[in-house]
Enzyme design. Sequence first.
Site, mmCIF file in Angstrom:
data_model
loop_
_atom_site.group_PDB
_atom_site.id
_atom_site.type_symbol
_atom_site.label_atom_id
_atom_site.label_comp_id
_atom_site.label_asym_id
_atom_site.label_seq_id
_atom_site.Cartn_x
_atom_site.Cartn_y
_atom_site.Cartn_z
ATOM 1 N N CYS A 166 -19.989 -74.322 56.326
ATOM 2 C CA CYS A 166 -20.124 -73.463 57.497
ATOM 3 C C CYS A 166 -21.131 -72.340 57.244
ATOM 4 C CB CYS A 166 -18.749 -72.894 57.858
ATOM 5 S SG CYS A 166 -18.805 -71.747 59.233
ATOM 6 N N CYS A 211 -20.223 -68.961 58.682
ATOM 7 C CA CYS A 211 -19.174 -68.215 57.969
ATOM 8 C C CYS A 211 -19.724 -67.616 56.675
ATOM 9 C CB CYS A 211 -18.008 -69.114 57.551
ATOM 10 S SG CYS A 211 -17.580 -70.389 58.690
ATOM 11 N N ASP A 212 -20.525 -68.380 55.955
ATOM 12 C CA ASP A 212 -20.825 -68.010 54.571
ATOM 13 C C ASP A 212 -22.275 -67.644 54.283
ATOM 14 O OD1 ASP A 212 -18.149 -68.491 53.983
ATOM 15 O OD2 ASP A 212 -18.508 -70.622 53.656
#
Length: 307
Positions: free
Chosen positions: A131, A134-135
């Site tokens: 992701c 997200c990261d």
Amino acid sequence: MRNVVIIGSGCAGNTAAVYAARASLSPLVVMGKHAGGQLSMTTLVENFPGFPEGINGPDLVENIKKQAQSFGAEYVHGDVIDTDLSRRPFRINIEGEWVETRTLIIASGASARWLGLPAEQKLIGHGVSSCATCDGFFYRGKKIMVVGGGDSAMEEANFLTRFGSEVALVHRRDQFRASKIMLDRIRHNPKVKVLTNTVVEDIMDVPTKLVTGVRLKNLATGVVWEQEVDGFFVAIGHIPNTAIFKGQIETDADGYIISKGGPKTNIPGVFHAGDVQDRVYRQAVTAAGMGCMAAIAVERFLEAEGH
Ligand code: NAP
């Protein structure tokens, strides 16, 4: 006996719960192993209508859940481990306990597909991710690698150039599934280096619990080399969570539920919503829309039967 059980608590399942609860159907939502679905793994969602400043994915999904609960939806932790959809009432096994229901909404979503390398699972959260939204933030000024040849990989690689000092895009063939516009964007992005006909053989370094590099192989030349990497993003598609319905619900070859018109499946009384059927749009707002459609379909189905 339940009027409706909803499997999944992402955007689709929770929206279905809002509508079903408001229709006084007292839905039971089985939250699933990944409660909150894919939204719970994202950060800022900027394209969900109604939030001009954006909203955090986990907040969005939690808000819809609270909204559903305020109308009487009941949420249960755990996963559905078995189903009997061969006759009505349908039977759903939630962590060992069988529940009977007149109708069912499948909103179990899709999960990220992984390469299957032994090091991969051990390094998730330590440099391996599925992701970018997200990261990506963690790899500011670092070396990033993205694997895949579809639109997801293009989108992630492009997005990750905001953070990384360089982004290598690794694809196993020299033909891409990605749309031309996405591929062009990548080819014109000076921060992205595209490696075609290339596979990842290993990810280092499991003993230190941190991604430090990968071993790559060029399938055309047979050349094997190691390359330094800090952030390793796998974007090779998703797998719909339909294994427990195998042989009961009609799916395509990849396991996505086949729509029989709107939210209908091949079984009357069983409906679908969200990424478990949708391999094209896969947006929070389309999942929410499908959740709404499935709940309205349930309401009409039950009404027609005199419930
Ligand atoms: P996808 O189109 O199925 O592409 C998956 C890619 O991963 C393929 O290039 C495939 O390689 C590769 N792959 C699969 N298994 C692999 C493995 N074990 N090792 C190495 N490579 C592997 O999936 P997606 O990119 O997630 O897209 C899914 C759908 O969402 C598509 O319809 C796409 O258009 C859509 N989408 C749209 C957007 C957008 O428009 N903004 C963004 C994201 C996704 P091969 O080509 O060799 O099979």
